[in-house]
Design a protein around this motif. Structure first.
Motif, short mmCIF file in Angstrom:
data_model
loop_
_atom_site.label_atom_id
_atom_site.label_comp_id
_atom_site.label_asym_id
_atom_site.label_seq_id
_atom_site.Cartn_x
_atom_site.Cartn_y
_atom_site.Cartn_z
N ALA A 850 0.84 -1.20 0.00
CA ALA A 850 0.00 0.00 0.00
C ALA A 850 0.88 1.26 0.00
N LYS A 851 1.93 1.27 0.82
CA LYS A 851 2.84 2.43 0.86
C LYS A 851 3.61 2.57 -0.44
N TRP A 852 4.06 1.44 -0.96
CA TRP A 852 4.87 1.46 -2.19
C TRP A 852 4.07 1.99 -3.39
N ILE A 853 2.84 1.50 -3.56
CA ILE A 853 2.06 1.92 -4.73
C ILE A 853 1.61 3.37 -4.58
N TRP A 854 1.36 3.83 -3.35
CA TRP A 854 1.00 5.24 -3.15
C TRP A 854 2.18 6.12 -3.52
N ARG A 855 3.38 5.72 -3.11
CA ARG A 855 4.57 6.50 -3.42
C ARG A 855 4.81 6.55 -4.92
N HIS A 856 4.63 5.46 -5.62
CA HIS A 856 4.82 5.41 -7.06
C HIS A 856 3.81 6.29 -7.78
N ASN A 857 2.56 6.16 -7.37
CA ASN A 857 1.52 6.95 -8.03
C ASN A 857 1.75 8.45 -7.83
N SER A 858 2.29 8.81 -6.65
CA SER A 858 2.51 10.24 -6.39
C SER A 858 3.68 10.78 -7.19
#
Length: 925
Positions: A850-858
């Motif tokens: 969840a943290k990884w995909i949020w960081r990528h999307n941002s």
């Protein structure tokens, strides 16, 4: 008639019973029978008392002595040897005769001079002529073959403990030691070991027939199945294709059988002339002994001579070698081999302390042969404190046997303790609360990931108690009849139920009293609930032994599909304090268990004063004192003039105390002015002191009213059904023993991780820096898992998770979740301090994703599309179960079904490989 003549008369009768024709020299006719015993046969050193002829040839001599010489009968061996080596009149061949006997009218000793080290032994009776002829035709003796002809043991497919047992036994037999004890833990393969030894005795030792002795038909069936399944290491055929194996029934022993499987009750019946109901073979020997109206001695049976068996293997020998049944073992001239998991002092004594193999339960767990156990305690208020039914309250009164109820007022206040539960008083609320607590504990704490109830065995106090438990279990679990069944000797279809309990889905729970308490294998058992206390140490260990059997993952999943691997432990749920109660060695103190209480009471009233009668009555009354309710106790005390029934029994036992008798005799002598010490007391003075003590202890039983009161109390079968007092669970948790075991498991795991950090890849991943750049593979985790699961640690992922949950409950999550192999990664991270909380590996991967995909999307110009996100979630799920993902993993079923690597490449293009590498590092490290 002189003592010598009387002894000769009895010897003649025993020879004739064994098939010998006894003749005087003047009536010599060697053609009259195959076996002829000639009295007073002349030799060059004087007349031999008896010379034995078989097929007209002299084969042995008997030296006859009067009965009083029995205590020194071995002294006569030199005489026997002299006559055997003497020249017989009218015989040309002066070769010494091989078969030597010394006999009185009561006992007989025998030596086979052909043995490697000829040694006399006591035998019950004379051998038959056919037997001696057969031994001569063999050329060598059994003992010679056991000492010289046994080849080395092939060790393939045998455990180390089994190898030691067979080799130790054969060493003992080679030394002609008559009795040998094999002590092996339950589940270690005692029967397989015994069959291995029996095969070698038949094939190489030349044994003609072996008896496998059991004490219940159920154990006989199990043994027969193991014989049928056994394939020798040097022959591709089954044991039963090589040798005839017979289960002895009413028809007796099959003369063509090389192995006979029989209950000791069946043989006792044949040798004593008592009638045996076939159902009696399903009862424990002590129960049958009590049921027999009169305990008879075994007598010579020509259809079952003493030489019928060369070797007797006694299964569960700690139970069947005492009291009435010992006569059966004394009757046969055979090597005795005992098998048991729970020997006591009597067992060691019976086998002359000749322990040829010793393999304890602790050894078996360390070797991975058996599984360990945890203890879970359930304490309810009524179990601990009891309750009271008040006078005038309306309650059910139920007959124990018929279970017929009547609704009536309680005549007086009836307080009862936890020990009286399910005997004089039944409290349905107490049974219901225990069963409910067990259900909650198994579902939430013990086996939280299971979808079905683990196979569970409940130990009840009586048949009636078992019925109450069965009904309550079905009600609490909301299940039908098939879910929970009773398996007791009174159950007509007990064998079928037991077979289903072992192999089928139903029943999930079985309730027993004694039938599955000892010896019976039910490998899938994972929960034992004790609703009865046990004071015998050996019997308790046998009962616990029902749960120790190990079982492979496939075997366990056949009956419990949601099990996540091999059986790694069982849980003992203690609802009566059985783990804490004082245990003693089993000691049958009754000398006359087969005599009715009424007959013992009347015997004492009529003047019987022998030790056996007094000791039996004393112990019977002490035991009765534990069983009776307060009302019955008060009636007996009133009839006896104030003495409780327990004190009446103790007085009888104390009257026989040798030290007390000596002290009384000394006091009497001192009162008369006679100086004595214990050594100088005369037999008459001791006898007078004993008589005075015994008469005083027996005096109360002169009263008919007391005898009738005691007998009436024994006959009372009515129980009070207490529906008024509801119960409350006070404790439902793992015991201190389980907490300590959990602490040891955690410490062992953490120590192992430190000691092997340079050997195992999964450990070096965390210990060696920079660990983020190292690849953690599922193979490395599997390697670590296998290393932990091997003895002596035997630490599975499930067991470690449960251990941490007990030791650090506030830091452990996901106790109810089904364990994955990758959860070992979470355990390592928690143990090494990388994570503050222990949670399932999949949960950690989810959070990091969840943290990884949020960081990528941002960071990206455009976020991942819904389809790309769905694929990333599938990649994440694969990492959660396999630690990492590579291109080849897209051929796995779930990913391949969605298009595999081609589809993933079409979605991510050149970004795919960098994304995979990044997820492997971010989600796992």
């Amino acid at each position: 008639m002189t003592p010598e003549a009387k002894a000769r008369q009895l010897i003649d009768e025993r020879l004739q019973a064994a098939g010998w024709q006894v003749q005087d020299l003047k009536a010599l006719n060697l053609g009259a029978a195959r076996g002829v015993a000639v009295r007073e046969y002349p030799t060059d050193t004087g007349p031999a008392d008896y010379v034995l002829f078989v097929d007209r040839q002299p084969v042995g001599v008997i030296e006859a002595k009067r009965d009083e010489a029995g205590e020194a009968l071995v002294v006569a061996e030199t005489q026997t040897e002299r006559y055997a080596a003497s020249a017989l009149k009218w015989r040309k061949d002066n070769t010494p005769l091989p078969f030597l006997f010394e006999a009185t009218g009561q006992i007989t000793r025998f030596t086979d001079a052909r043995d490697p080290a000829p040694r006399s032994r006591e035998i019950f009776h004379f051998f038959r002529p056919d037997t001696l002829a057969g031994w001569l035709a063999e050329g060598s003796t059994l003992r010679h073959r056991l000492a010289k002809a046994m080849p080395a043991l092939p060790t393939e497919n045998l455990r180390d403990c089994q190898i030691r047992a067979v080799n130790g036994l054969e060493t003992s037999l080679a030394a002609a030691r008559p009795r040998a004890l094999i002590h092996m833990a339950t589940g270690a393969g005692k029967t397989f070991t015994a069959i291995t030894a029996i095969y070698r005795l038949l094939k190489f030792g030349g044994a003609k027939r072996v008896l496998f002795l059991v004490d219940t038909r159920n154990l006989g069936k199990q043994a027969h199945q193991e014989f049928m399944a056994f394939t020798p290491p040097d022959d591709g055929r089954k044991f039963t294709e090589l040798y005839n194996v017979q289960r002895v029934g009413p028809g007796g022993v099959d003369r063509h059988a090389q192995v006979c499987i029989s209950t000791i009750q069946r043989l006792y019946s044949a040798l004593s002339g008592t009638t045996l109901d076939e159902a009696d073979e399903d009862l424990a020997p002590e129960d049958v002994a009590r049921a027999l109206k009169e305990g008879r001695f075994v007598r010579y049976a020509s259809e079952l001579p003493i030489e019928t068996f060369d070797v007797i293997v006694i299964d569960e020998c700690h139970r069947s070698i005492y009291n009435l049944w010992k006569q059966v073992l004394d009757y046969f001239d055979a090597f005795l081999i005992g098998l048991t998991a729970t020997p006591d002092k009597r067992t060691y004594g019976f086998f002359n302390e000749n322990v040829v193999a010793e393999y304890s339960y602790e050894d078996s767990v360390a070797d991975g042969v058996n599984v360990g156990y945890d203890v879970y305690e359930i304490v309810t208020e009524i179990t601990q404190k009891g309750a009271e039914v008040k006078a005038t309250e309306w309650v059910d009164h139920r007959d124990r046997q018929t279970r017929k109820k009547r609704w009536a007022e309680a005549e007086e206040d009836l307080p009862y303790t936890g020990r009286e539960l399910d005997r004089s008083v039944v409290n349905p609320s107490q049974i219901r609360h225990v069963v409910q607590a067990m259900k909650d504990a198994v579902e939430k704490k013990i086996f939280p990931a299971r979808k079905e109830v683990p196979k569970t065995l409940i130990f009840a106090k009586t048949d009636s108690h078992a019925d109450d438990i069965v009904q309550t279990v079905r009600e609490v679990y909301g299940e039908g009849n098939a879910f929970c069944r009773k398996v007791t000797y009174s159950e007509k279809e007990a064998d079928a139920v037991l077979q289903a309990f072992r192999n089928d889905y139903h029943p999930r729970i079985a309730v027993t009293v004694d039938m599955i308490a000892t010896g019976t294998d039910v490998k899938p058992l994972e929960v034992l609930l004790f609703m009865r206390d046990v004071r015998s140490k050996g019997y308790y260990e046998q009962m616990k032994g029902r749960g120790v059997r190990s079982l492979s993952a496939d075997g366990l999943k056949r009956v419990s599909a949601s099990a996540d691997g091999a059986k790694s432990r069982f849980v003992l749920i203690d609802a009566v304090g059985v783990e804490k109660s004082l245990k003693t060695e089993s000691r049958p103190l009754e000398k006359k268990p087969d005599v009715a209480l009424k007959d013992l009471l009347n015997g004492v009233a009529l003047g019987q004063r022998d030790d056996d009668t007094l000791q039996s009555l004393g112990n019977r009354l002490v035991r009765l004192g534990k069983q009776l309710d307060d009302k019955a106790q008060a009636r007996i005390a009133q009839a006896s003039g104030g003495l409780p029934v327990r004190e009446l029994g103790k007085a009888l036992l104390q009257a026989l105390d040798p030290d007390a008798i000596t002290a009384d005799a000394l006091a009497t002598a001192a009162a008369k002015g006679i100086t004595r010490d214990a050594e100088s007391l005369t037999p008459e003075e001791l006898a007078a002191a004993r008589e005075a003590r015994v008469d005083a202890a027996c005096a109360p039983f002169d009263q008919p009213a007391l005898r009738e009161c005691i007998e009436g109390a024994r006959r009372e079968h009515e129980q009070i059904i207490d529906h008024l007092n509801t119960d409350t669970v006070l404790v439902s948790d793992f015991s201190e023993q389980a907490e300590a075991a959990a602490q040891r498991a955690v410490q062992a795991f953490e120590a192992f991780a430190r000691e092997h950090k340079d050997e195992l890849l999964a450990l070096s991943f965390f210990y060696q820096q920079p660990y983020q750049r190292r690849a953690l593979t599922l193979e490395a985790v599997q390697e670590l898992h296998d290393a932990l699961a091997r003895p002596p640690l035997m630490l599975t992922t499930e067991r470690l998770w449960q251990a941490y949950a007990r030791v650090q409950a506030d830091k452990v999550k996901g106790v109810d979740a089904r364990r994955q192999l990758t959860d070992l990664v979470a355990l390592l991270r928690f143990a090494l301090g990388f994570d503050a909380e222990l949670q399932p590996f999949a949960d950690t991967v989810d959070q990091r994703f969840a943290k990884w995909i949020w960081r990528h999307n941002s960071r990206r110009a455009t976020a991942f599309t819904p389809e790309q996100t769905e694929w990333l979630r599938m990649i994440k799920d694969h990492i959660a179960t396999s630690c990492r993902i590579e291109r080849g993993d897209f051929d796995d079923a779930e990913l391949a079904a969605r298009g595999g690597l081609q589809k993933a490449w079409s979605l991510f293009g050149a970004e795919l490989d960098p994304l995979l590498a990044e997820m492997n590092e971010e989600l796992v490290a």
